[in-house]
Design a protein around this motif. Structure first.
Motif, PDB file in Angstrom:
ATOM      1  N   THR B 180      53.313  39.184  52.741  1.00 43.63           N
ATOM      2  CA  THR B 180      51.643  39.240  52.746  1.00 43.63           C
ATOM      3  C   THR B 180      51.107  37.849  52.740  1.00 43.63           C
ATOM      4  OG1 THR B 180      52.103  41.426  51.589  1.00 43.63           O
ATOM      5  CG2 THR B 180      49.974  40.170  51.142  1.00 43.63           C
ATOM      6  N   LEU B 181      51.646  36.969  51.993  1.00 40.66           N
ATOM      7  CA  LEU B 181      51.052  35.713  51.844  1.00 40.66           C
ATOM      8  C   LEU B 181      50.851  34.958  53.215  1.00 40.66           C
ATOM      9  CD1 LEU B 181      52.703  34.351  48.539  1.00 40.66           C
ATOM     10  CD2 LEU B 181      50.407  35.007  48.899  1.00 40.66           C
ATOM     11  N   HIS B 183      49.107  36.227  55.233  1.00 41.91           N
ATOM     12  CA  HIS B 183      47.878  36.659  55.578  1.00 41.91           C
ATOM     13  C   HIS B 183      46.738  36.085  54.532  1.00 41.91           C
ATOM     14  CE1 HIS B 183      49.455  39.615  58.563  1.00 41.91           C
ATOM     15  NE2 HIS B 183      50.317  39.592  57.835  1.00 41.91           N
ATOM     16  N   GLU B 184      47.217  35.143  53.768  1.00 45.11           N
ATOM     17  CA  GLU B 184      46.363  34.861  52.799  1.00 45.11           C
ATOM     18  C   GLU B 184      45.047  34.401  52.992  1.00 45.11           C
ATOM     19  OE1 GLU B 184      48.222  31.594  50.594  1.00 45.11           O
ATOM     20  OE2 GLU B 184      47.232  32.070  48.592  1.00 45.11           O
ATOM     21  N   ARG B 186      43.100  35.744  55.176  1.00 43.35           N
ATOM     22  CA  ARG B 186      42.574  37.240  55.174  1.00 43.35           C
ATOM     23  C   ARG B 186      41.961  37.704  53.980  1.00 43.35           C
ATOM     24  NH1 ARG B 186      39.404  39.264  57.512  1.00 43.35           N
ATOM     25  NH2 ARG B 186      40.000  41.424  57.206  1.00 43.35           N
ATOM     26  N   ILE B 187      42.725  37.356  52.937  1.00 45.84           N
ATOM     27  CA  ILE B 187      42.665  37.962  51.496  1.00 45.84           C
ATOM     28  C   ILE B 187      41.510  37.077  51.056  1.00 45.84           C
ATOM     29  CG2 ILE B 187      43.513  38.271  49.270  1.00 45.84           C
ATOM     30  CD1 ILE B 187      46.204  38.380  50.546  1.00 45.84           C
ATOM     31  N   ASP B 188      41.342  35.766  51.441  1.00 47.48           N
ATOM     32  CA  ASP B 188      40.221  34.835  50.797  1.00 47.48           C
ATOM     33  C   ASP B 188      39.082  35.321  51.481  1.00 47.48           C
ATOM     34  OD1 ASP B 188      42.205  33.447  49.792  1.00 47.48           O
ATOM     35  OD2 ASP B 188      42.060  31.703  51.334  1.00 47.48           O
ATOM     36  N   TYR B 190      38.181  38.437  52.483  1.00 51.04           N
ATOM     37  CA  TYR B 190      37.900  39.703  52.016  1.00 51.04           C
ATOM     38  C   TYR B 190      37.286  39.277  50.837  1.00 51.04           C
ATOM     39  CZ  TYR B 190      38.168  44.130  49.722  1.00 51.04           C
ATOM     40  OH  TYR B 190      37.720  45.403  49.124  1.00 51.04           O
ATOM     41  N   GLU B 191      37.528  38.600  49.861  1.00 51.14           N
ATOM     42  CA  GLU B 191      37.091  38.369  48.601  1.00 51.14           C
ATOM     43  C   GLU B 191      35.868  37.919  48.643  1.00 51.14           C
ATOM     44  OE1 GLU B 191      40.122  35.909  46.807  1.00 51.14           O
ATOM     45  OE2 GLU B 191      41.128  37.746  45.740  1.00 51.14           O
ATOM     46  N   ARG B 198      29.252  43.254  46.462  1.00 52.93           N
ATOM     47  CA  ARG B 198      29.248  43.947  45.137  1.00 52.93           C
ATOM     48  C   ARG B 198      29.380  42.950  44.168  1.00 52.93           C
ATOM     49  NH1 ARG B 198      32.658  47.456  48.355  1.00 52.93           N
ATOM     50  NH2 ARG B 198      34.437  46.676  47.618  1.00 52.93           N
ATOM     51  N   TRP B 200      28.031  42.775  41.473  1.00 56.50           N
ATOM     52  CA  TRP B 200      28.122  43.207  39.916  1.00 56.50           C
ATOM     53  C   TRP B 200      29.519  43.442  39.479  1.00 56.50           C
ATOM     54  CZ3 TRP B 200      30.470  47.538  40.489  1.00 56.50           C
ATOM     55  CH2 TRP B 200      30.532  48.330  42.070  1.00 56.50           C
ATOM     56  N   VAL B 201      30.561  43.259  40.040  1.00 51.17           N
ATOM     57  CA  VAL B 201      31.969  43.758  39.763  1.00 51.17           C
ATOM     58  C   VAL B 201      32.398  42.774  38.688  1.00 51.17           C
ATOM     59  CG1 VAL B 201      34.304  44.133  40.239  1.00 51.17           C
ATOM     60  CG2 VAL B 201      32.540  45.057  41.973  1.00 51.17           C
ATOM     61  N   THR B 203      34.405  40.566  35.831  1.00 54.96           N
ATOM     62  CA  THR B 203      35.956  40.002  35.798  1.00 54.96           C
ATOM     63  C   THR B 203      36.234  40.210  34.329  1.00 54.96           C
ATOM     64  OG1 THR B 203      34.783  37.885  35.328  1.00 54.96           O
ATOM     65  CG2 THR B 203      35.739  38.379  37.363  1.00 54.96           C
TER      66      THR B 203
END
Ligand code: SF4
Lengths: 467, 207
Positions: B180-181, B183-184, B186-188, B190-191, B198, B200-201, B203
């Motif tokens: 998975t890492l 694809h790191e 892509r995760i960045d 996405y975030e 959104r 307003w989510v 933490t």
């Protein structure tokens, strides 16, 4: 765009990437952690020199092992203490937000998440515990994962998943007096069986579900796993939004309004495709309970223990015979009137304030029957406080119930709260497998009101006779 | 994780449906903070009498099945709790492959993550393999993952299905996190997108 289900939408909003083989890297908004399924994951991170990608999207609690008696004393059972201390070391080392044992916010992870506004509509929520499905009541996609996956989420804030199939269970109508969310869910599991939802995410719909408060919806989604489903969910609506408003970790003010506007878009579209559909009528459901050692062995309290010899499948026949023997029951026996030794009111299925009110309603002015041990274990410290503010503890103690500290307790008997062999227990929890509540213990799953009725009469009883 | 290619071993037949994870490893053994050492408690309530002595009637207490590396059961294997201690216990006992007509979802996934190959075969074939298994050490089964077949003692082959990605991971003994890492980035991305869509989510921080 083709009409989509609630599940499809949440899924689509969280796919980071779909790999060539169809597996998706799915983003996780909330990761809930407890002491039993996390130590090996933290150990794995440490060995690989990895950190948590997002400790601030993670919350840890202790619940499975904790004693539910006086907490001013050190924990006696060494291995329980070790797991709790290990978690405390890990959350410190990895910077994970944590509700400690002595905090009033401590409780069962699936009670704490919604109660704190940590679990919100539209989110993906995971936890190393199968009953994570509970949080689906918020209108989220919530499911249990194994410890390797816990480690994966910690390191990457994602999980590898393939989309589930969509199933809809619709319950229409108005439940009768004495019929609760638990009875509805037991009826559903009795109807579709413990493999009825395998490979599916179940959306619960229909007027009877919409009519439930959040506690009732959580009870239903909680036991989706007993129906074999990967998750259960209820579309978020005004009942949900009112519940979420002002929770400690929910969005506030303007942010809340923006969130609600988004959450409203999540409901399944008209004409969305479900791979499997079941419809039940609430009027057909009576207060129900299990007689055997599988959650699908459901009978109405007015019913009798079914005869294994009537089963057509030979394997089922053999299994049912064994269940009767284990449970100390006979085929054809009327289920009402079977004496109980222990009553357990608690677990992530039924330990919220609404559940305790239902118990108090039956228990008020009555006494726990001679020889019965009846324990009430609130789902969290906050539930306990609330009950005490409402004076429910007084009702319970006057009636002779034990009023304990929050935790999983006799739901699975990892702490000292256990059945002894052959003890028969009326339990508001979710699993009745052999030995679940203690070696050779006998469990009947039922609603809080039905459990209270069993406590005050000393036997399995139709609660409608008492209310 | 240990690689899985081909396995030739004694198989144990456990002709029961709905063997839940409490049966595979009862909750009272979950207090460990390690992955190993659970094998001695696998199937505890079936393997031991209440006084702690072995139940000689239980297949995994009998020779040659004490050394079984393949387990064959009926429907819905691994239902119940999501505890990964179930595959850990099986693995520690020595089981590398489980064969059943159907599996509970989480257990099925957890098997792959621990180098255990779960094979789904129709009930009749499971029954036939159980017959083979009962012949004991004279009748080893061979599971050939690259070719996706179970080879019976008489040489007949039963093909099985498996997701190609999972097959690859098992054969290579690969760990999901490392994969998975890759694809790191892509995760960045996405975030960043979600922070925009959104914002307003909230933490979480607890003092
Ligand atoms: S209350 Fe029972 S079912 Fe719920 S999380 Fe605790 S042990 Fe699991």
């Amino acid at each position: 765009m083709a009409p989509r289900t609630l599940f499809d939408k949440i899924w689509d909003h969280h796919v980071v990437e779909t790999l060539p083989d169809g597996t998706s890297i799915l983003y996780i908004d909330r990761h809930l952690v407890h002491e039993v399924t996390s130590p090996q994951a933290f150990e794995g991170l440490r060995l690989a020199g990895r950190r948590l990608r997002h400790p601030e999207k993670t919350v840890a609690v202790v619940d499975h092992n904790v004693p539910t008696s006086d907490r001013s004393q050190p924990i006696e059972e060494e291995d329980s203490r070790n797991q709790i201390e290990t978690l405390e070391r890990n959350v410190k080392e990895f910077g994970v937000p944590y509700f400690p044992l002595l905090s009033s916010s401590q409780g069962i992870v699936h009670v704490v998440g919604p109660e704190q506004g940590i679990s919100l509509p539209g989110m993906t929520i995971v936890c190393g515990d199968s009953h994570t499905s509970t949080h689906g009541a918020m209108g989220s996609l919530a499911f249990g994962i194994g410890t390797s996956e816990v480690e994966h989420v910690m390191a990457t804030q994602t999980i590898l998943q393939r989309p589930a199939r969509n199933m809809r269970v619709t319950v229409e109508g108005t439940p009768g007096n004495g019929v609760s969310a638990k009875d509805i869910m037991l009826a559903i599991i009795g109807h579709i069986g413990t493999a009825g939802g395998t490979g599916h995410v179940i959306e619960f719909a229909g007027s009877a579900i919409r009519g439930l408060d959040m506690a009732g919806r959580m009870t239903i989604c909680n036991m989706s796993i007993e129906a074999g489903a990967r998750a259960g969910m209820v579309a978020p609506d005004d009942v949900t939004f009112e519940y979420v408003r002002n929770r400690p970790f929910a969005p506030k003010g303007d942010d809340f309004d923006k969130a609600v506007a988004y959450w409203r878009t999540l409901a399944s579209d008209e004409g969305a495709h479900f791979d499997k559909e079941i419809t039940l009528r609430a009027e057909d459901i009576a207060p129900s309970l299990t007689w055997g050692t599988s959650p699908e062995t459901v009978v109405s309290i007015t019913g009798t223990v079914p005869d294994p010899e009537q089963e057509t499948d030979e394997a089922v026949k053999v299994q049912r015979r064994r269940m009767l023997e284990y449970m100390g029951l006979e085929a054809g026996q009327t289920i009402a009137g079977v004496p109980v030794d222990v009553v357990f009111i608690g677990s992530c299925t039924n330990s919220r304030i609404e559940d305790l009110r239902a118990v108090a309603h039956v228990a008020a002015g009555r006494k726990v029957a001679e020889g019965v041990r009846a324990m009430i274990v609130p789902g969290s410290g906050l539930v306990k406080q609330q009950a005490e503010q409402e004076g429910l503890d007084k009702i319970f103690l006057d009636a002779g119930f034990e009023w304990r500290e929050a935790g999983c307790s006799m739901c699975l008997g990892m702490n000292p709260d256990r059945l002894t062999p052959q003890q028969r227990c009326a339990s508001t929890s979710n699993r009745n497998f052999e030995g679940r509540q203690g070696p050779a213990g006998r469990t009947h799953l039922l609603s809080p009101a039905m459990a209270a009725a069993a406590a005050v009469t000393g036997c399995l009883t139709d609660v409608r006779e008492l209310i | 994780m240990e690689k899985f290619t081909s396995l030739s071993a004694v198989a144990a037949a456990l002709p029961e449906a709905n063997i839940d994870t409490d049966k595979i490893i009862p909750a009272r053994f979950l207090k460990t903070t390690k992955r190993t050492g659970l094998g001695k408690h696998a199937f505890d309530s079936m393997r031991y009498h209440p006084d702690g002595t072995e139940n000689p009637d239980f297949v995994l207490n009998q020779l040659p099945w004490r050394h079984a590396e393949i387990l064959i059961t009926h429907d819905n294997l691994g239902c119940g709790s999501s505890r990964e201690h179930a595959p850990w216990a099986l693995l520690d006992f020595g089981i590398r492959c489980v064969i059943a007509p159907s599996f509970a979802d989480i257990f099925f996934n957890n098997c792959f993550k621990n180098g255990i190959l779960p094979i789904c075969l129709p009930r009749e074939l499971c029954d036939a393999l159980m017959e083979d298994a009962r012949m004991g050490s004279n009748a080893r089964l061979t599971v050939d993952l690259p070719r996706q077949v179970v080879i019976r003692p008489d040489g007949k082959e039963i093909p099985f299905e498996i997701d190609p990605f999972r097959k690859h991971m098992l054969i290579e003994g690969l760990d999901d996190i490392g994969q998975t890492l890759l694809h790191e980035k892509r995760i960045d991305t996405y975030e960043e997108q979600v922070a925009h869509d959104r914002p307003w989510v909230p933490t979480i921080s607890i003092d």
